[in-house]
Scaffold this active site. Structure first.
Site, PDB file in Angstrom:
ATOM      1  CB  THR A 133      -0.897  -0.022   1.265  1.00  0.00           C
ATOM      2  OG1 THR A 133      -1.448   1.271   1.479  1.00  0.00           O
ATOM      3  CG2 THR A 133      -0.099  -0.376   2.520  1.00  0.00           C
ATOM      4  CG  ASP A 134      -1.243   4.945  -0.876  1.00  0.00           C
ATOM      5  OD1 ASP A 134      -1.767   4.258   0.026  1.00  0.00           O
ATOM      6  OD2 ASP A 134      -1.869   5.820  -1.506  1.00  0.00           O
ATOM      7  CD  GLU A 135      -3.527   3.404   4.174  1.00  0.00           C
ATOM      8  OE1 GLU A 135      -3.489   3.458   5.410  1.00  0.00           O
ATOM      9  OE2 GLU A 135      -4.559   3.148   3.530  1.00  0.00           O
ATOM     10  CE1 TYR A 159      -3.422  -2.633   5.724  1.00  0.00           C
ATOM     11  CE2 TYR A 159      -3.350  -0.289   5.169  1.00  0.00           C
ATOM     12  CZ  TYR A 159      -3.375  -1.623   4.778  1.00  0.00           C
ATOM     13  OH  TYR A 159      -3.349  -1.943   3.438  1.00  0.00           O
ATOM     14  CE  LYS A 163       0.001  -4.629   3.080  1.00  0.00           C
ATOM     15  NZ  LYS A 163      -0.368  -5.984   2.539  1.00  0.00           N
TER      16      LYS A 163
HETATM   17  P1  NAD Z   1      -9.699  -7.388   2.279  1.00  0.00           P
HETATM   18  O1  NAD Z   1      -9.703  -7.058   3.733  1.00  0.00           O
HETATM   19  O2  NAD Z   1     -10.921  -7.129   1.471  1.00  0.00           O
HETATM   20  O3  NAD Z   1      -9.338  -8.926   2.065  1.00  0.00           O
HETATM   21  C1  NAD Z   1      -8.328  -9.561   2.794  1.00  0.00           C
HETATM   22  C2  NAD Z   1      -8.468 -11.066   2.566  1.00  0.00           C
HETATM   23  O4  NAD Z   1      -7.420 -11.722   3.297  1.00  0.00           O
HETATM   24  C3  NAD Z   1      -9.803 -11.644   3.080  1.00  0.00           C
HETATM   25  O5  NAD Z   1     -10.339 -12.513   2.126  1.00  0.00           O
HETATM   26  C4  NAD Z   1      -9.416 -12.381   4.346  1.00  0.00           C
HETATM   27  O6  NAD Z   1     -10.256 -13.491   4.624  1.00  0.00           O
HETATM   28  C5  NAD Z   1      -7.991 -12.823   4.009  1.00  0.00           C
HETATM   29  N1  NAD Z   1      -7.196 -13.032   5.220  1.00  0.00           N
HETATM   30  C6  NAD Z   1      -7.070 -12.191   6.289  1.00  0.00           C
HETATM   31  N2  NAD Z   1      -6.294 -12.757   7.218  1.00  0.00           N
HETATM   32  C7  NAD Z   1      -5.917 -13.966   6.736  1.00  0.00           C
HETATM   33  C8  NAD Z   1      -5.095 -15.013   7.238  1.00  0.00           C
HETATM   34  N3  NAD Z   1      -4.515 -14.926   8.456  1.00  0.00           N
HETATM   35  N4  NAD Z   1      -4.895 -16.100   6.470  1.00  0.00           N
HETATM   36  C9  NAD Z   1      -5.466 -16.204   5.247  1.00  0.00           C
HETATM   37  N5  NAD Z   1      -6.264 -15.245   4.725  1.00  0.00           N
HETATM   38  C10 NAD Z   1      -6.481 -14.148   5.468  1.00  0.00           C
HETATM   39  O7  NAD Z   1      -8.445  -6.621   1.707  1.00  0.00           O
HETATM   40  P2  NAD Z   1      -8.242  -5.937   0.275  1.00  0.00           P
HETATM   41  O8  NAD Z   1      -8.756  -4.562   0.329  1.00  0.00           O
HETATM   42  O9  NAD Z   1      -8.680  -6.874  -0.773  1.00  0.00           O
HETATM   43  O10 NAD Z   1      -6.644  -5.840   0.264  1.00  0.00           O
HETATM   44  C11 NAD Z   1      -5.853  -6.920  -0.263  1.00  0.00           C
HETATM   45  C12 NAD Z   1      -4.379  -6.542  -0.149  1.00  0.00           C
HETATM   46  O11 NAD Z   1      -4.158  -5.322  -0.847  1.00  0.00           O
HETATM   47  C13 NAD Z   1      -3.914  -6.300   1.290  1.00  0.00           C
HETATM   48  O12 NAD Z   1      -2.617  -6.796   1.410  1.00  0.00           O
HETATM   49  C14 NAD Z   1      -3.909  -4.776   1.425  1.00  0.00           C
HETATM   50  O13 NAD Z   1      -2.957  -4.348   2.363  1.00  0.00           O
HETATM   51  C15 NAD Z   1      -3.535  -4.374   0.005  1.00  0.00           C
HETATM   52  N6  NAD Z   1      -3.998  -3.048  -0.433  1.00  0.00           N
HETATM   53  C16 NAD Z   1      -5.325  -2.711  -0.300  1.00  0.00           C
HETATM   54  C17 NAD Z   1      -5.751  -1.472  -0.768  1.00  0.00           C
HETATM   55  C18 NAD Z   1      -7.205  -1.068  -0.674  1.00  0.00           C
HETATM   56  O14 NAD Z   1      -7.529   0.087  -0.967  1.00  0.00           O
HETATM   57  N7  NAD Z   1      -8.121  -1.946  -0.319  1.00  0.00           N
HETATM   58  C19 NAD Z   1      -4.845  -0.592  -1.359  1.00  0.00           C
HETATM   59  C20 NAD Z   1      -3.497  -0.988  -1.481  1.00  0.00           C
HETATM   60  C21 NAD Z   1      -3.092  -2.223  -1.016  1.00  0.00           C
HETATM   61  P1  TYD Z   2     -10.774   4.071   4.059  1.00  0.00           P
HETATM   62  O1  TYD Z   2     -11.704   3.669   2.962  1.00  0.00           O
HETATM   63  O2  TYD Z   2     -10.949   3.462   5.403  1.00  0.00           O
HETATM   64  O3  TYD Z   2      -9.303   3.847   3.505  1.00  0.00           O
HETATM   65  P2  TYD Z   2      -7.866   4.334   4.144  1.00  0.00           P
HETATM   66  O4  TYD Z   2      -8.040   4.703   5.547  1.00  0.00           O
HETATM   67  O5  TYD Z   2      -7.037   3.087   3.977  1.00  0.00           O
HETATM   68  O6  TYD Z   2      -7.408   5.472   3.269  1.00  0.00           O
HETATM   69  O7  TYD Z   2     -10.871   5.639   4.234  1.00  0.00           O
HETATM   70  C1  TYD Z   2     -10.637   6.520   3.147  1.00  0.00           C
HETATM   71  C2  TYD Z   2     -10.679   7.925   3.705  1.00  0.00           C
HETATM   72  O8  TYD Z   2     -12.029   8.198   4.125  1.00  0.00           O
HETATM   73  C3  TYD Z   2      -9.809   8.128   4.932  1.00  0.00           C
HETATM   74  O9  TYD Z   2      -9.265   9.442   4.887  1.00  0.00           O
HETATM   75  C4  TYD Z   2     -10.776   8.000   6.085  1.00  0.00           C
HETATM   76  C5  TYD Z   2     -12.066   8.531   5.510  1.00  0.00           C
HETATM   77  N1  TYD Z   2     -13.311   7.946   6.060  1.00  0.00           N
HETATM   78  C6  TYD Z   2     -14.348   8.785   6.477  1.00  0.00           C
HETATM   79  O10 TYD Z   2     -14.252  10.030   6.412  1.00  0.00           O
HETATM   80  N2  TYD Z   2     -15.491   8.213   6.954  1.00  0.00           N
HETATM   81  C7  TYD Z   2     -15.646   6.862   7.052  1.00  0.00           C
HETATM   82  O11 TYD Z   2     -16.711   6.403   7.540  1.00  0.00           O
HETATM   83  C8  TYD Z   2     -14.580   6.011   6.598  1.00  0.00           C
HETATM   84  C9  TYD Z   2     -14.694   4.519   6.676  1.00  0.00           C
HETATM   85  C10 TYD Z   2     -13.442   6.609   6.104  1.00  0.00           C
END
Ligand code: NAD
Ligand code: TYD
Length: 357
Positions: A133-135, A159, A163
């Site tokens: 992630t960019d975070e 988080y 990561k």
């Molecule tokens: P998500 O929370 O929707 O899905 C995570 C999945 O991992 C779920 O299916 C969960 O059951 C599985 N999981 C969790 N713990 C586990 C364990 N101990 N063993 C096996 N499986 C397990 O997450 P997402 O949004 O799909 O993100 C997927 C990846 O992408 C993550 O690594 C996250 O850090 C990264 N990522 C997400 C975003 C975003 O905006 N969602 C952006 C950049 C990177």
């Molecule tokens: P989120 O979707 O949780 O992603 P991340 O924290 O990983 O960026 O949140 C996106 C942005 O929206 C973040 O700045 C937090 C804000 N946010 C709200 O303002 N209200 C909400 O209810 C949620 C879930 C997030």
């Protein structure tokens, strides 16, 4: 790539990626290993055809011997590691599972991959790809340049810290043991099958139910948003053409504030599912997230120039498609929100916001 292990393939991005890979790589065997936590659901994959080249296995990446056996049994040559705890707000309320899954779990998957790779006769055809992630780069001021691949890590939530630790472990396995790795750091994703704890689906669902639309603090935090299908395409390209040991930034090249995103969603809903008053009248500013990162921005010149990738969706068309998807998949929404203690999470996060501090 022949036998691909996808961890976390029942989550939001993982399930979109499984679908993407099945469509674009007709000769691959895909093994989806997922613990099915609250965020993982086989309903995210219920539209998949019943085909021999796709196998789902339920299991926990924190269980080393299980992961190792899975790699051996299916003769895995490519690991694409999505599995993680992924929600910042949950990491604030309960960081322990983030440390376990994101750090210890990643270590297990890496070590199991290393065991398989070191015994393999075909070492050149192995790959460990880590999704990040960019975070990990921290928070930007409004005038700061966007994150590049060499921006120093400065994570600020449990988080992002977990990561960051996992990214460091993956790089350590490359430098120390020569494990063939690549890493992608991506900005905020949105699109079909996102669990409605994250901003975009939460706002859509709350609006449809006539509930308040909670905006943390002043709502002027900035994120870079990427449509999930574009993310899948970028990962696929890095798998095919990325250089070993390298990191690639992925992002949507947009810089909206949260309040702008919420207003855009309201406008699409006003048009697609008009209610008695404009949805924006439901917006409510609520106490801010502790340690809330102010701004993320991704410089994606490297993946553009070296691999020829850029996002296909604009924020406006991606967001519209997403709103349309949630409107036409209300059965999925009802199922997901009736399970997994979803309501408990909403109560915990929104009713007691000040207590979180
Ligand atoms: P998500 O929370 O929707 O899905 C995570 C999945 O991992 C779920 O299916 C969960 O059951 C599985 N999981 C969790 N713990 C586990 C364990 N101990 N063993 C096996 N499986 C397990 O997450 P997402 O949004 O799909 O993100 C997927 C990846 O992408 C993550 O690594 C996250 O850090 C990264 N990522 C997400 C975003 C975003 O905006 N969602 C952006 C950049 C990177
Ligand atoms: P989120 O979707 O949780 O992603 P991340 O924290 O990983 O960026 O949140 C996106 C942005 O929206 C973040 O700045 C937090 C804000 N946010 C709200 O303002 N209200 C909400 O209810 C949620 C879930 C997030």
């Amino acid at each position: 790539m022949k036998n691909v292990l996808i961890t976390g393939g029942a989550g939001f991005i993982g399930s979109n990626f499984v679908r993407y890979l099945l469509r674009n790589e007709p000769d691959l065997q895909i093994i989806n290993l997922d613990a099915l936590t609250y965020a993982g659901n086989l309903e995210n994959l219920s539209d998949l055809p019943n085909i021999e080249r796709y196998t789902f296995i339920q299991g926990d990446i924190c269980d080393f011997s299980f992961v190792k056996q899975t790699l051996e049994k299916y003769q895995i040559d490519t690991v694409i590691h999505f599995a993680a705890e992924s929600h910042v707000d949950r990491s604030i309320v309960g960081p322990a599972s983030f440390i376990q899954t994101n750090i210890v779990g990643t270590f297990n998957v890496l070590q199991a991959a290393y065991n398989t790779w070191s015994k393999s006769e075909n070492k050149n055809n192995f790959r460990f790809h880590h999704i990040s992630t960019d975070e990990v780069f921290g928070s930007l001021f409004s005038t700061d340049p966007a994150f590049t691949e060499i921006t120093p890590y400065d994570p600020r939530s449990p988080y992002s810290a977990s990561k960051a630790a996992s990214d460091h472990l993956v790089r350590a396995y490359y430098h120390t043991y020569g494990l063939p790795i690549t890493i992608t750091n991506c900005s905020n994703n949105y699109g079909p099958y996102q669990f409605p704890e994250k901003l975009i689906p939460l706002i859509i669902l709350n609006a449809l139910q006539g509930k308040h639309l909670p905006v943390y603090g002043d709502g002027k935090q900035v994120r870079d948003w990427l449509y999930v299908e574009d993310h899948c395409e970028a990962i696929h390209l890095v798998l095919k053409k990325g250089k070993l040991g390298e990191t690639y930034n992925i992002g949507g090249e947009n810089q909206p504030t949260n309040i702008e995103i919420v207003n855009m969603i309201c406008k699409f809903l006003d048009e697609l599912k008009p209610a008695s008053s404009p949805y924006a009248s439901l917006i409510e500013h609520v106490p801010d997230r502790p340690g809330h990162d102010r701004r993320y921005a991704m410089n994606i010149d490297k993946i553009k120039n070296e691999l020829g990738w850029s996002p296909k969706h604009t924020l406006a068309n991606g967001l519209r498609e997403t709103v349309e998807w949630y409107l036409s998949n209300i059965d999925w929404v009802n199922l997901i929100t009736s399970q997994n203690n979803y309501q408990n999470w909403l109560n915990k996060n929104y009713q007691n916001r000040e207590e979180i501090k």
